[in-house]
Motif scaffolding. Structure first.
Motif, PDB file in Angstrom:
ATOM      1  N   GLY A 245     -17.473 128.188 -44.539  1.00  0.00           N
ATOM      2  CA  GLY A 245     -17.359 128.366 -43.099  1.00  0.00           C
ATOM      3  C   GLY A 245     -15.954 128.590 -42.602  1.00  0.00           C
ATOM      4  N   SER A 246     -14.947 128.509 -43.482  1.00  0.00           N
ATOM      5  CA  SER A 246     -13.557 128.682 -43.049  1.00  0.00           C
ATOM      6  C   SER A 246     -13.207 130.161 -42.965  1.00  0.00           C
ATOM      7  CB  SER A 246     -12.614 127.973 -44.020  1.00  0.00           C
ATOM      8  OG  SER A 246     -12.701 128.542 -45.317  1.00  0.00           O
ATOM      9  N   ARG A 247     -12.151 130.466 -42.212  1.00  0.00           N
ATOM     10  CA  ARG A 247     -11.700 131.851 -42.086  1.00  0.00           C
ATOM     11  C   ARG A 247     -11.102 132.353 -43.399  1.00  0.00           C
ATOM     12  NH1 ARG A 247      -8.761 132.563 -36.171  1.00  0.00           N
ATOM     13  NH2 ARG A 247     -10.617 132.100 -34.897  1.00  0.00           N
ATOM     14  N   ASN A 248     -10.462 131.474 -44.122  1.00  0.00           N
ATOM     15  CA  ASN A 248      -9.879 131.879 -45.400  1.00  0.00           C
ATOM     16  C   ASN A 248     -10.959 132.319 -46.374  1.00  0.00           C
ATOM     17  OD1 ASN A 248      -7.829 132.256 -47.326  1.00  0.00           O
ATOM     18  ND2 ASN A 248      -8.124 130.204 -48.155  1.00  0.00           N
ATOM     19  N   ARG A 249     -12.114 131.642 -46.351  1.00  0.00           N
ATOM     20  CA  ARG A 249     -13.220 132.017 -47.228  1.00  0.00           C
ATOM     21  C   ARG A 249     -13.771 133.401 -46.864  1.00  0.00           C
ATOM     22  NH1 ARG A 249     -16.604 129.185 -50.648  1.00  0.00           N
ATOM     23  NH2 ARG A 249     -18.690 130.080 -50.965  1.00  0.00           N
ATOM     24  N   GLU A 250     -13.889 133.658 -45.564  1.00  0.00           N
ATOM     25  CA  GLU A 250     -14.374 134.977 -45.129  1.00  0.00           C
ATOM     26  C   GLU A 250     -13.386 136.073 -45.507  1.00  0.00           C
ATOM     27  OE1 GLU A 250     -17.319 135.668 -43.965  1.00  0.00           O
ATOM     28  OE2 GLU A 250     -17.862 133.561 -44.192  1.00  0.00           O
ATOM     29  N   ARG A 251     -12.092 135.773 -45.422  1.00  0.00           N
ATOM     30  CA  ARG A 251     -11.087 136.776 -45.792  1.00  0.00           C
ATOM     31  C   ARG A 251     -11.166 137.100 -47.273  1.00  0.00           C
ATOM     32  NH1 ARG A 251      -6.093 136.800 -47.984  1.00  0.00           N
ATOM     33  NH2 ARG A 251      -6.162 134.537 -48.235  1.00  0.00           N
TER      34      ARG A 251
END
Length: 412
Positions: A245-251
């Motif tokens: 759910g983190s932005r780093n994971r999506e990036r």
């Protein structure tokens, strides 16, 4: 004449015209996108996901006209919020609903035939938007290299020169990839139009394998593998250490999709080069091998080469493909006399009592060629002397040599 009769006559004329045509899909890339246009395209795919998930969550909504839907309910956390559809055009919204109806119809047929199928679920991403009607949902401007999409605006595209002048333009699909936005245009061309000359003027047989992916009956071998890059493994390790759910994971997931797209493009380019080389022959004969079964022992080699996709493309991309049934014995059969023998994987040379001695893969390619042409051992005169002509060497160096992942070897 009523409107229903006019539509019926038009559909009948189109079916008759399609019998003399062959389909072809051309990929166009949307270029020079400003921030405003990029935001419009991003919002279009987001609204397409909202509409699709809204329809899937309750299939009874398919009875209502989707082109008149202006707002849908979207799940946000534990509650639902109403979102307006401001970017998608009415025709595009209806085409998304029609695509869902077609999917449900196909699943119903498979279930009726006894196959086990699951239910359609909500999607996290929607990466394709159908554009069925040329001139209404989209149109092309060849003079200015532009495409106009309903309610989204005009965009500059690269690749319009690929579409021939005599092509009949049909539907299209707006596709989103990590590398950008693309338009896949389906066209229909006359069947009698030849796209490539056949300078060799002879037939060829192909034997698929693991060591040499393609072995031709004239002795040419082609091998190509595109393995995972160190960057891909590094990104996979980084993904394992991120929080869900983190932005780093999506990036990192976006970077992974981009890296996978590069690998797929390299494999597809190797397939395109192999197909372009095979088009110089008059007839191409190959066996319908079960490539999927090879992955049990040779999964890495099969997956890295994409040989299964190449085999399936041989049927549609070549003008005169000849397919030999997979039940036919080819590897263990002598080309000269037709006698069958058991060979292990370590036996690389076949020696027969009749005096025939040949490489195992080349012998299989010759047997495939003989059976594809409908000849017996006593009728295959001259096929055992497949002289490699200069045009073949020149074409192999020109076409296959441009890809660094393809390794070619010639007979000595």
């Amino acid at each position: 004449m009523t409107k229903a009769e006019q539509i019926k006559n038009t559909l009948q004329e189109t079916r008759q015209r399609r019998e003399t045509q062959k389909p072809a899909v051309y990929e166009l890339k949307l270029q020079n996108l400003s921030k405003r246009k990029s935001e419009v395209l991003r919002k279009a795919f987001l609204e397409a996901k909202w509409l699709y998930n809204w329809l899937v969550s309750d299939t009874e909504r398919l009875d209502t006209p989707a082109n008149k839907v202006s707002a849908v309910e979207v799940k946000a956390g534990d509650s639902y919020e109403e979102r307006e559809l401001t970017v998608l055009g009415s025709q595009i919204k209806q085409e998304i609903a029609d695509r869902l109806k077609d999917n449900l119809r196909v699943l119903g047929k498979l279930k009726k035939n006894g196959q086990k199928v699951g239910a359609l679920k909500c999607k996290r991403f929607v990466n394709s938007i159908p554009l069925k009607q040329y001139g209404v949902t989209y149109s092309l401007n060849f003079a200015r290299n532009r495409v106009r999409i309903q309610k989204l605006g005009k965009f500059r595209v690269l690749g319009l020169h690929q579409i021939p002048a005599d092509a009949e333009i049909a539907n299209a699909v707006l596709v989103r990839k990590p590398s950008g936005y693309y338009l896949h245009v389906t066209c229909y061309l006359p069947k009698d139009s030849r796209t490539s000359p056949n300078p060799v003027g002879k037939d060829i047989g192909i034997d698929f394998g693991v060591g040499s992916k393609l072995t031709l009956s004239n002795g040419i071998r082609m091998d190509f593998e595109v393995h995972e890059t160190p960057r891909l493994k590094q990104l996979q390790r980084k993904l394992a250490g991120t929080q869900k759910g983190s932005r780093n994971r999506e990036r990192i997931r976006f970077l992974l999709r981009k890296e996978y797209e590069k690998l797929n493009n390299r494999r597809k380019d190797a397939q395109n080069k192999a197909l372009a080389f095979l088009k110089i022959y008059r007839k191409v004969v190959f066996q319908d091998d079960c490539v999927k079964g090879w992955s049990v022992l040779f999964g890495r080699q099969v997956y890295s080469s994409g040989i299964g996709g190449l085999k399936s493309r041989l049927r549609t991309s070549l003008e005169t493909p000849v397919v030999v049934e997979r039940t036919e014995t080819t590897t263990g059969e002598c080309f000269a006399c037709g006698k069958r023998r058991n060979l292990s994987l370590s036996d690389r040379v076949i020696e027969c009592e009749c005096g025939w001695k040949c490489d195992r893969d080349v012998n299989a390619a010759l047997v495939i060629l003989r059976k594809g042409l409908g000849l017996g051992p006593e009728q295959a005169v001259g096929l055992d002397r497949p002289e490699l002509k200069p045009p073949e060497r020149e074409a192999a160096a020109r076409i296959l040599g441009s890809n660094p992942y393809i390794r070619v070897s010639f007979p000595r």
